[in-house]
Scaffold this motif. Structure first.
Motif, PDB file in Angstrom:
ATOM      1  N   ASP A 227       0.829  -1.202   0.000  1.00 16.49           N
ATOM      2  CA  ASP A 227       0.000   0.000   0.000  1.00 16.49           C
ATOM      3  C   ASP A 227       0.865   1.255   0.000  1.00 16.49           C
ATOM      4  O   ASP A 227       2.010   1.253   0.469  1.00 16.49           O
ATOM      5  CB  ASP A 227      -0.896   0.044   1.243  1.00 16.49           C
ATOM      6  N   ILE A 228       0.290   2.344  -0.514  1.00 13.47           N
ATOM      7  CA  ILE A 228       0.854   3.683  -0.354  1.00 13.47           C
ATOM      8  C   ILE A 228      -0.100   4.437   0.559  1.00 13.47           C
ATOM      9  O   ILE A 228      -1.307   4.494   0.281  1.00 13.47           O
ATOM     10  CB  ILE A 228       1.005   4.413  -1.699  1.00 13.47           C
ATOM     11  N   VAL A 229       0.418   4.998   1.637  1.00 12.79           N
ATOM     12  CA  VAL A 229      -0.434   5.690   2.603  1.00 12.79           C
ATOM     13  C   VAL A 229       0.088   7.107   2.836  1.00 12.79           C
ATOM     14  O   VAL A 229       1.249   7.404   2.547  1.00 12.79           O
ATOM     15  CB  VAL A 229      -0.503   4.930   3.945  1.00 12.79           C
ATOM     16  N   ASP A 230      -0.784   7.970   3.361  1.00 19.12           N
ATOM     17  CA  ASP A 230      -0.353   9.328   3.682  1.00 19.12           C
ATOM     18  C   ASP A 230       0.246   9.348   5.086  1.00 19.12           C
ATOM     19  O   ASP A 230       0.383   8.309   5.750  1.00 19.12           O
ATOM     20  CB  ASP A 230      -1.501  10.317   3.518  1.00 19.12           C
ATOM     21  N   THR A 231       0.612  10.520   5.555  1.00 19.86           N
ATOM     22  CA  THR A 231       1.305  10.626   6.830  1.00 19.86           C
ATOM     23  C   THR A 231       0.458  10.184   8.004  1.00 19.86           C
ATOM     24  O   THR A 231       0.984   9.837   9.062  1.00 19.86           O
ATOM     25  CB  THR A 231       1.784  12.080   7.045  1.00 19.86           C
TER      26      THR A 231
ATOM     27  N   GLY B  49       1.259   8.272  -8.789  1.00 18.71           N
ATOM     28  CA  GLY B  49       1.558   7.640 -10.065  1.00 18.71           C
ATOM     29  C   GLY B  49       0.563   6.537 -10.369  1.00 18.71           C
ATOM     30  O   GLY B  49      -0.536   6.496  -9.818  1.00 18.71           O
ATOM     31  N   PHE B  50       0.955   5.603 -11.238  1.00 19.04           N
ATOM     32  CA  PHE B  50       0.021   4.562 -11.659  1.00 19.04           C
ATOM     33  C   PHE B  50       0.788   3.372 -12.225  1.00 19.04           C
ATOM     34  O   PHE B  50       1.979   3.447 -12.517  1.00 19.04           O
ATOM     35  CB  PHE B  50      -0.971   5.095 -12.694  1.00 19.04           C
ATOM     36  N   ILE B  51       0.035   2.267 -12.373  1.00 15.73           N
ATOM     37  CA  ILE B  51       0.581   1.024 -12.920  1.00 15.73           C
ATOM     38  C   ILE B  51       0.018   0.820 -14.322  1.00 15.73           C
ATOM     39  O   ILE B  51      -1.180   0.980 -14.540  1.00 15.73           O
ATOM     40  CB  ILE B  51       0.197  -0.183 -12.044  1.00 15.73           C
TER      41      ILE B  51
ATOM     42  N   ALA C 247       9.544   4.207  -6.075  1.00 16.77           N
ATOM     43  CA  ALA C 247       9.627   3.397  -4.856  1.00 16.77           C
ATOM     44  C   ALA C 247       9.203   1.953  -5.119  1.00 16.77           C
ATOM     45  O   ALA C 247       8.761   1.250  -4.213  1.00 16.77           O
ATOM     46  CB  ALA C 247       8.777   4.006  -3.755  1.00 16.77           C
ATOM     47  N   ASP C 248       9.357   1.505  -6.351  1.00 19.43           N
ATOM     48  CA  ASP C 248       8.924   0.150  -6.713  1.00 19.43           C
ATOM     49  C   ASP C 248       9.658  -0.915  -5.901  1.00 19.43           C
ATOM     50  O   ASP C 248       9.105  -1.969  -5.593  1.00 19.43           O
ATOM     51  CB  ASP C 248       9.146  -0.085  -8.207  1.00 19.43           C
ATOM     52  N   GLU C 249      10.887  -0.647  -5.520  1.00 20.55           N
ATOM     53  CA  GLU C 249      11.655  -1.619  -4.750  1.00 20.55           C
ATOM     54  C   GLU C 249      10.975  -1.919  -3.415  1.00 20.55           C
ATOM     55  O   GLU C 249      11.032  -3.044  -2.916  1.00 20.55           O
ATOM     56  CB  GLU C 249      13.071  -1.101  -4.516  1.00 20.55           C
ATOM     57  N   CYS C 250      10.330  -0.894  -2.838  1.00 14.47           N
ATOM     58  CA  CYS C 250       9.588  -1.092  -1.586  1.00 14.47           C
ATOM     59  C   CYS C 250       8.249  -1.770  -1.846  1.00 14.47           C
ATOM     60  O   CYS C 250       7.856  -2.693  -1.122  1.00 14.47           O
ATOM     61  CB  CYS C 250       9.355   0.258  -0.894  1.00 14.47           C
ATOM     62  N   LEU C 251       7.546  -1.354  -2.867  1.00 15.11           N
ATOM     63  CA  LEU C 251       6.151  -1.748  -3.067  1.00 15.11           C
ATOM     64  C   LEU C 251       5.978  -3.118  -3.721  1.00 15.11           C
ATOM     65  O   LEU C 251       4.995  -3.822  -3.441  1.00 15.11           O
ATOM     66  CB  LEU C 251       5.450  -0.695  -3.927  1.00 15.11           C
ATOM     67  N   ALA C 252       6.890  -3.490  -4.591  1.00 10.70           N
ATOM     68  CA  ALA C 252       6.678  -4.673  -5.426  1.00 10.70           C
ATOM     69  C   ALA C 252       6.641  -5.960  -4.608  1.00 10.70           C
ATOM     70  O   ALA C 252       7.477  -6.185  -3.735  1.00 10.70           O
ATOM     71  CB  ALA C 252       7.774  -4.766  -6.485  1.00 10.70           C
ATOM     72  N   GLY C 253       5.643  -6.802  -4.885  1.00 13.77           N
ATOM     73  CA  GLY C 253       5.610  -8.145  -4.318  1.00 13.77           C
ATOM     74  C   GLY C 253       6.385  -9.103  -5.207  1.00 13.77           C
ATOM     75  O   GLY C 253       6.691  -8.804  -6.364  1.00 13.77           O
ATOM     76  N   THR C 254       6.706 -10.277  -4.683  1.00 17.50           N
ATOM     77  CA  THR C 254       7.419 -11.306  -5.448  1.00 17.50           C
ATOM     78  C   THR C 254       6.474 -12.454  -5.740  1.00 17.50           C
ATOM     79  O   THR C 254       5.925 -13.066  -4.816  1.00 17.50           O
ATOM     80  CB  THR C 254       8.631 -11.825  -4.658  1.00 17.50           C
ATOM     81  N   ASP C 255       6.246 -12.737  -7.023  1.00 12.54           N
ATOM     82  CA  ASP C 255       5.366 -13.829  -7.436  1.00 12.54           C
ATOM     83  C   ASP C 255       6.163 -15.134  -7.532  1.00 12.54           C
ATOM     84  O   ASP C 255       7.382 -15.115  -7.751  1.00 12.54           O
ATOM     85  CB  ASP C 255       4.732 -13.532  -8.794  1.00 12.54           C
TER      86      ASP C 255
ATOM     87  N   GLN D  38       4.587   3.102 -13.901  1.00 16.55           N
ATOM     88  CA  GLN D  38       4.829   4.061 -14.983  1.00 16.55           C
ATOM     89  C   GLN D  38       5.195   5.460 -14.505  1.00 16.55           C
ATOM     90  O   GLN D  38       5.820   6.209 -15.244  1.00 16.55           O
ATOM     91  CB  GLN D  38       3.570   4.166 -15.869  1.00 16.55           C
ATOM     92  N   ALA D  39       4.778   5.849 -13.312  1.00 14.75           N
ATOM     93  CA  ALA D  39       4.996   7.230 -12.882  1.00 14.75           C
ATOM     94  C   ALA D  39       4.901   7.319 -11.367  1.00 14.75           C
ATOM     95  O   ALA D  39       4.493   6.372 -10.689  1.00 14.75           O
ATOM     96  CB  ALA D  39       3.960   8.161 -13.530  1.00 14.75           C
ATOM     97  N   GLY D  40       5.280   8.506 -10.829  1.00 17.06           N
ATOM     98  CA  GLY D  40       5.141   8.775  -9.412  1.00 17.06           C
ATOM     99  C   GLY D  40       5.935   7.824  -8.531  1.00 17.06           C
ATOM    100  O   GLY D  40       6.882   7.173  -8.967  1.00 17.06           O
ATOM    101  N   VAL D  41       5.539   7.755  -7.260  1.00 12.93           N
ATOM    102  CA  VAL D  41       6.252   6.865  -6.342  1.00 12.93           C
ATOM    103  C   VAL D  41       5.974   5.397  -6.639  1.00 12.93           C
ATOM    104  O   VAL D  41       6.714   4.522  -6.180  1.00 12.93           O
ATOM    105  CB  VAL D  41       5.916   7.193  -4.871  1.00 12.93           C
TER     106      VAL D  41
END
Length: 577
Positions: free
Chosen positions: A59-63, A168-170, A183-191, A176-179
């Motif tokens: 997830d991406i969350v605010d402060t 950003g968006f997928i 920040a894909d290294e943080c967000l990406a899951g491993t299939d 494709q854009a934004g965090v």
């Protein structure tokens, strides 16, 4: 029968048997040795299926923890046409089942049947993709034996356009854009892929699954953005841009104490749920990527540099004409409106926003030193946030300044900055002269509780505490004594502010287009927040409108965070002599 004839027949039989045996031996060797590997692989392919188990993207969350992006459960319906067509009267029975399915998920059952009939030997085809959890449950309840289901999480942006420029968006090819991208290294899951053996009916054989690793979920990315404040700033900047007929607009709110960005607004912006509706130029963040000549907002930085260097103070005097001929062939510069000669102090030069006065103060400090001050304020360099498409702006070396640029940079022309860079520079003014690295990402929290990607808190001293305090006092005089003062007032609070109007250059020449902005801090006696409001290339050059926008955003910020009103009155500095 003659003996010779009998021997001939026996010889023929023996020869025939020998030849046939040789043929069989060659074929056996070919099958068991020469083609063994390929045939085994083909056999494995026919009796095994591969299933992907997805790791969920973080997830991406605010402060405050409000979700800006998450992954929702979606399912793909998979079939084996070969298995589906084994049953008697398959076309009739399958079509009846397809009609039941499409009543739930939509689509044309006849087109689905055609796909099945056109691939009779296939063991893997998608019947439908990305159906909802409710649709999956309804289809599963039909009890159709030849359907298989794969969980395939899909990205969702529950707040639509709110912070869409930052999140950003997928796309089909990934982030494709934004965090989502940076920040894909943080967000990406491993299939992971699991293979299993199946029977003739396509059903997995118990205990046959082979899975080497468990899927890994992505981390939770926390932004410094406050969703509710972001919403307000986006709405207010959209109103301003539309009322002025601007091409673009940005609004930035930063906290002074730690340089955290609480709102970064771009107009126009993008809804990550439907990127196709957005203009291509709105897919990133102009606050990071679009540099502009900042104009007179830089004069506050010039004044701070002069005071810190000890070559001027709040009361240093000059006579400011409407037009001033520069030395060394720099030509003539002028103020934005005609006036008789004015006897201005440095504080008065900021209030009147006089180019000719600032140009004279410029001569008090050598070019290399002035350049170094601007660089320490963060101009001409990336912020360190690493946002996708971020621009460093332009600050040429002092040795490359021509006679006119030598003066122009000190009143905000001949250089370019982004809105984020200007917020960072003003953060140094409000933080006793120490500039902290701007922050957009607060942390990445991994599924096991590990926290990484926390921002640096190491600052850089730009000017002395005294120089910062005296500069804010002069900017307060802009708030209380300039022509825009009625549009700036926030009852109960002291505010330090500076306006800016800069021409836009195209192909090396100014073309009559401008960028207008207001930048400031509040409360001025103990700065807590910075607001930068900017409108690019408006049809109407009405600075009062952008002043009101600055006021409204700052007032909303002070209210949101319950900032105590100022308890002392502002300064009363001499503006003229």
């Amino acid at each position: 029968m003659k003996p010779r004839s009998t021997r001939a027949r026996v010889s023929f039989v023996v020869l025939t048997v020998t030849v046939l045996t040789a043929i069989f031996m060659v074929r056996l060797i070919d099958l068991q040795i020469v083609q063994a590997e390929a045939l085994n692989a083909e056999a494995d392919t026919k009796r095994t299926l591969t299933k992907i188990t997805y790791g969920t993207r973080g997830d991406i969350v605010d402060t405050r923890g409000a979700v800006l992006a998450d992954s929702v459960e979606r399912f793909d319906i998979v079939i084996s046409p070969r298995v589906t067509l084994l049953r008697q009267d398959a076309s009739v029975v399958v079509l009846e089942d397809l009609k039941k399915i499409t009543d739930i998920i939509g689509g044309d059952p006849n087109e689905m049947l055609t796909m099945i009939l056109e691939n009779p030997e296939s063991d893997f085809e998608y019947l439908a993709k990305s159906i909802t959890l409710e649709q999956y449950q309804a289809v599963a309840d039909l009890g159709i034996s030849w359907l298989y289901y794969e969980l395939n999480p899909e990205r969702s942006y529950p707040n639509g356009e709110i912070a869409g420029n930052l999140v950003g968006f997928i796309g089909t090819d990934g982030p494709q854009a934004g965090v989502e991208l940076t920040a894909d290294e943080c967000l990406a899951g491993t299939d992971v892929e699991a293979s299993y053996a199946r029977g003739e009916d396509g059903v997995a054989l118990p205990g046959s699954a082979v899975e080497t690793l468990a899927p890994q979920d992505g981390g939770t990315l926390a932004l410094s953005i406050d969703r509710d404040l972001q919403f307000y700033v986006q709405q207010r900047m959209a109103q301003t841009a539309e009322s002025l007929g601007a091409t673009w607009a940005t609004g930035v709110v930063m906290r002074v104490s730690d340089a955290h960005l609480l709102a970064v607004s771009d107009w126009p912006t993008v809804d990550p749920n439907d990127v196709n509706l957005a203009d291509r130029g709105a897919l990133g963040s102009r606050a990071f990527s679009t540099p502009y000549e900042p104009g007179s907002t830089v004069k506050a930085l010039t004044a701070a540099s002069l005071i810190d260097a000890g070559v001027a103070n709040q009361r240093t005097q000059v006579v400011s004409p409407y037009a001033l001929e520069l030395t060394n062939g720099g030509g003539v510069i002028s103020d934005s409106f005609y006036h008789e000669d004015q006897r201005l102090t440095l504080a008065g030069a900021l209030v009147e926003s006089s180019n000719t006065a600032i140009a004279q103060y410029t001569d008090l400090l050598d070019a290399a030193t002035r350049h170094d001050y601007l660089e320490k304020f963060g101009l001409g360099q990336a912020t360190g946030i690493g946002f996708n498409g971020e621009s460093s702006g332009t600050l040429y070396d002092a040795a490359d300044w021509d006679a006119r640029t030598n003066y122009a940079v000190q009143f905000g022309q001949g250089l370019s900055t982004t809105s984020i860079q200007m917020a960072s520079a003003y953060q140094a003014l409000g933080n006793d002269g120490v500039r902290l690295p701007p922050v957009l990402v607060e942390s990445c929290t991994w599924p096991d509780g590990t926290v990484t990607d926390t921002p640096s808190t190491e600052g850089t001293r730009v000017i002395s505490e005294t120089a910062a305090e005296q500069t804010l006092q002069m900017m307060e005089m802009v708030y209380s004594s300039s022509g825009s003062a009625p549009n700036l007032e926030i009852p109960g609070y002291r505010v330090a502010v500076k306006s800016g109007t800069a021409q836009v250059a195209e192909n090396g020449a100014y073309v009559g287009k401008v960028v207008i902005s207001y930048a400031g801090l509040a409360p001025a006696d103990d700065p807590e927040y910075i607001v930068i409001a900017t409108a690019g290339i408006p049809d109407s050059i009405y600075s009062g409108a952008i002043a009101s926008t600055f006021r409204d955003i700052m007032a909303q910020t002070l209210t949101t965070y319950r900032v105590t009103p100022s308890s002392t009155s502002g300064p009363d500095l001499p503006l003229r002599w």
